[in-house]
Design a protein around this motif. Structure first.
Motif, PDB file in Angstrom:
ATOM      1  N   GLU A  22     -29.352  34.345   5.936  1.00 47.15           N
ATOM      2  CA  GLU A  22     -29.752  35.149   5.802  1.00 47.15           C
ATOM      3  C   GLU A  22     -30.305  35.874   4.850  1.00 47.15           C
ATOM      4  O   GLU A  22     -32.266  36.609   4.375  1.00 47.15           O
ATOM      5  N   LYS A  23     -29.604  36.781   4.162  1.00 46.91           N
ATOM      6  CA  LYS A  23     -29.586  37.072   3.375  1.00 46.91           C
ATOM      7  C   LYS A  23     -30.113  36.371   1.844  1.00 46.91           C
ATOM      8  O   LYS A  23     -30.373  37.424   1.231  1.00 46.91           O
ATOM      9  N   ILE A  24     -30.235  35.507   1.959  1.00 42.90           N
ATOM     10  CA  ILE A  24     -30.150  34.922   0.277  1.00 42.90           C
ATOM     11  C   ILE A  24     -31.801  33.923   1.283  1.00 42.90           C
ATOM     12  O   ILE A  24     -32.445  32.549   0.576  1.00 42.90           O
ATOM     13  N   ALA A  25     -32.463  34.080   1.990  1.00 38.78           N
ATOM     14  CA  ALA A  25     -33.330  33.605   3.026  1.00 38.78           C
ATOM     15  C   ALA A  25     -34.845  32.825   2.101  1.00 38.78           C
ATOM     16  O   ALA A  25     -35.572  31.871   1.752  1.00 38.78           O
ATOM     17  N   ASP A  26     -34.569  33.997   0.897  1.00 36.77           N
ATOM     18  CA  ASP A  26     -36.498  34.038   0.432  1.00 36.77           C
ATOM     19  C   ASP A  26     -36.057  32.619  -1.201  1.00 36.77           C
ATOM     20  O   ASP A  26     -36.821  32.882  -1.769  1.00 36.77           O
ATOM     21  N   ALA A  27     -34.354  32.168  -1.347  1.00 36.38           N
ATOM     22  CA  ALA A  27     -34.251  31.966  -2.606  1.00 36.38           C
ATOM     23  C   ALA A  27     -35.025  30.429  -2.403  1.00 36.38           C
ATOM     24  O   ALA A  27     -35.856  30.161  -0.681  1.00 36.38           O
ATOM     25  N   ASP A  28     -34.238  28.912  -2.790  1.00 34.73           N
ATOM     26  CA  ASP A  28     -34.900  27.955  -2.658  1.00 34.73           C
ATOM     27  C   ASP A  28     -34.623  27.206  -1.556  1.00 34.73           C
ATOM     28  O   ASP A  28     -34.654  26.200  -1.535  1.00 34.73           O
ATOM     29  N   VAL A  29     -33.048  26.793  -2.440  1.00 35.97           N
ATOM     30  CA  VAL A  29     -32.108  26.217  -1.515  1.00 35.97           C
ATOM     31  C   VAL A  29     -30.692  27.315  -1.726  1.00 35.97           C
ATOM     32  O   VAL A  29     -30.641  28.024  -1.856  1.00 35.97           O
ATOM     33  N   ALA A  30     -29.803  26.262  -0.505  1.00 38.00           N
ATOM     34  CA  ALA A  30     -28.601  27.105  -0.713  1.00 38.00           C
ATOM     35  C   ALA A  30     -27.640  26.196  -1.362  1.00 38.00           C
ATOM     36  O   ALA A  30     -27.565  24.464  -1.097  1.00 38.00           O
ATOM     37  N   HIS A  31     -26.722  26.685  -2.346  1.00 33.39           N
ATOM     38  CA  HIS A  31     -25.853  25.848  -3.078  1.00 33.39           C
ATOM     39  C   HIS A  31     -24.784  25.494  -2.784  1.00 33.39           C
ATOM     40  O   HIS A  31     -23.815  27.045  -2.077  1.00 33.39           O
ATOM     41  N   VAL A  32     -24.736  24.239  -1.939  1.00 28.26           N
ATOM     42  CA  VAL A  32     -22.976  23.886  -1.110  1.00 28.26           C
ATOM     43  C   VAL A  32     -21.957  23.256  -1.822  1.00 28.26           C
ATOM     44  O   VAL A  32     -22.184  22.377  -2.263  1.00 28.26           O
ATOM     45  N   ASP A  33     -20.598  24.321  -2.956  1.00 23.98           N
ATOM     46  CA  ASP A  33     -20.020  23.826  -3.550  1.00 23.98           C
ATOM     47  C   ASP A  33     -18.986  23.189  -2.313  1.00 23.98           C
ATOM     48  O   ASP A  33     -17.759  23.970  -1.755  1.00 23.98           O
ATOM     49  N   VAL A  34     -18.473  22.434  -2.800  1.00 23.70           N
ATOM     50  CA  VAL A  34     -17.379  21.470  -1.991  1.00 23.70           C
ATOM     51  C   VAL A  34     -16.361  20.877  -3.334  1.00 23.70           C
ATOM     52  O   VAL A  34     -16.760  20.212  -4.621  1.00 23.70           O
ATOM     53  N   MET A  35     -15.016  21.339  -2.968  1.00 26.95           N
ATOM     54  CA  MET A  35     -14.221  20.933  -4.238  1.00 26.95           C
ATOM     55  C   MET A  35     -12.938  20.383  -3.713  1.00 26.95           C
ATOM     56  O   MET A  35     -13.029  20.811  -1.975  1.00 26.95           O
ATOM     57  N   ASP A  36     -11.899  19.778  -4.464  1.00 25.02           N
ATOM     58  CA  ASP A  36     -11.296  18.515  -3.101  1.00 25.02           C
ATOM     59  C   ASP A  36      -9.373  18.898  -3.863  1.00 25.02           C
ATOM     60  O   ASP A  36      -8.454  18.779  -3.567  1.00 25.02           O
ATOM     61  N   ASN A  37      -9.888  19.985  -4.482  1.00 25.92           N
ATOM     62  CA  ASN A  37      -8.456  19.928  -5.004  1.00 25.92           C
ATOM     63  C   ASN A  37      -7.649  19.145  -5.904  1.00 25.92           C
ATOM     64  O   ASN A  37      -6.508  18.912  -6.180  1.00 25.92           O
ATOM     65  N   HIS A  38      -8.069  17.931  -6.389  1.00 28.31           N
ATOM     66  CA  HIS A  38      -7.542  16.662  -7.793  1.00 28.31           C
ATOM     67  C   HIS A  38      -9.062  16.795  -8.740  1.00 28.31           C
ATOM     68  O   HIS A  38      -8.376  17.195  -9.829  1.00 28.31           O
ATOM     69  N   PHE A  39      -9.792  17.183  -8.792  1.00 33.74           N
ATOM     70  CA  PHE A  39     -11.178  16.841  -9.307  1.00 33.74           C
ATOM     71  C   PHE A  39     -10.801  18.186 -10.030  1.00 33.74           C
ATOM     72  O   PHE A  39     -11.565  18.167 -11.252  1.00 33.74           O
ATOM     73  N   VAL A  40     -10.757  19.214  -9.049  1.00 37.27           N
ATOM     74  CA  VAL A  40     -10.604  20.660  -9.344  1.00 37.27           C
ATOM     75  C   VAL A  40     -10.122  21.292  -9.157  1.00 37.27           C
ATOM     76  O   VAL A  40      -8.977  20.642  -8.330  1.00 37.27           O
ATOM     77  N   PRO A  41      -9.301  22.234  -9.523  1.00 35.30           N
ATOM     78  CA  PRO A  41      -7.319  23.005  -9.336  1.00 35.30           C
ATOM     79  C   PRO A  41      -7.908  24.143  -7.953  1.00 35.30           C
ATOM     80  O   PRO A  41      -7.381  24.989  -7.986  1.00 35.30           O
ATOM     81  N   ASN A  42      -8.631  23.497  -6.765  1.00 33.71           N
ATOM     82  CA  ASN A  42      -8.822  24.493  -6.196  1.00 33.71           C
ATOM     83  C   ASN A  42      -9.859  23.842  -5.112  1.00 33.71           C
ATOM     84  O   ASN A  42     -10.413  22.320  -5.038  1.00 33.71           O
ATOM     85  N   LEU A  43      -9.864  24.445  -4.041  1.00 34.10           N
ATOM     86  CA  LEU A  43     -10.132  23.223  -2.317  1.00 34.10           C
ATOM     87  C   LEU A  43     -11.173  24.645  -2.393  1.00 34.10           C
ATOM     88  O   LEU A  43     -10.561  25.962  -1.537  1.00 34.10           O
TER      89      LEU A  43
END
Ligand code: DX5
Ligand code: ZN
Length: 220
Positions: A22-43
């Motif tokens: 709701e805090k960002i409801a006036d933006a255009d999209v919500a960017h959801v970052d999916v990380m697998d701890n293989h392609f990047v060093p974070n999950l």
């Protein structure tokens, strides 16, 4: 092109997902970052969280898949109703086939490039994508410093899109703030992901408005 502001929810308070969206409801999209701890060093998270964001129905979801084997996983994000699904060029075995599969499932397709990956090998397949994501940090973490030397790639990407007469968005992601957004817009980006700039701001609405206003002065 229309200016698109895409807040990254990577560092939001996921226990209060609805309030955070709701805090960002006036933006255009919500960017959801999916990380697998293989392609990047974070999950981070995967399909169930992306689906929860879709189901809130507050903003269209822009999924950014920092994962290995997107050929296997990306279509699932289209199936749960993500508006756009962006996978990494370095990870996809068959980027063109995957883009077509995402389109068949009703999502927009994005191609992401790590800082050391050039756009040149993809110039002939730009028409297969709705968006090219030029990473302005090494993917994996929020709160990193914007890499200014990526502006050459943003410029070359925009020039190649224009030369081909295409309507493809150029997204920048990483270290985007009031200090850096104009530089990216001036180089040819029209879609701006910002995580910490928005979620660490006193007032996310004001921050989104300020970023939009700064970018709009340069997006044509
Ligand atoms: C980085 C992610 C970004 C990140 C942006 O790997 O793809 O979306 O969360 O966060 P900031 O804006 O803090 O750099
Ligand atoms: Zn991202």
């Amino acid at each position: 092109m229309k200016t698109t502001i895409s807040p990254s929810i990577l560092n939001c308070n996921i226990a209060h997902l609805r309030e955070e969206l709701e805090k960002i409801a006036d933006a255009d999209v919500a960017h959801v970052d999916v990380m697998d701890n293989h392609f990047v060093p974070n999950l981070s998270w995967g399909l169930p969280v992306a689906e929860a964001v879709v189901k809130q129905g507050i903003l269209p979801v822009d999924a950014h898949l920092m994962i290995e084997d997107p050929d296997r996983w990306a279509p699932g994000y289209a199936e749960i109703g993500c508006h756009s699904v962006t996978f990494h060029a370095e990870a996809a075995a068959a980027p063109l086939r995957l883009a077509r599969e995402l389109h068949r499932l009703g999502a927009k397709a994005g191609l992401a490039l790590r800082p050391a990956t050039d756009i040149a090998p993809f110039v002939d397949i730009l028409s297969e994508f709705d968006m090219i994501l030029v990473m302005t940090v090494e993917p994996g973490f929020g709160g990193q410093e914007f890499i200014e030397s990526m502006m050459g790639k943003v410029r070359r990407t925009r020039e190649a899109i224009n030369a081909a007469g295409l309507e493809v968005s150029v997204q920048v992601d990483g270290g985007v703030s009031r200090k850096t957004i104009e530089m990216a817009a001036e180089a040819g980006a029209d879609n701006f992901v910002a995580g910490s700039a928005i979620f660490r701001a006193e007032n996310a609405y004001e921050e989104i408005a300020a970023l939009r206003q700064l970018a709009q002065q340069h997006v044509h």
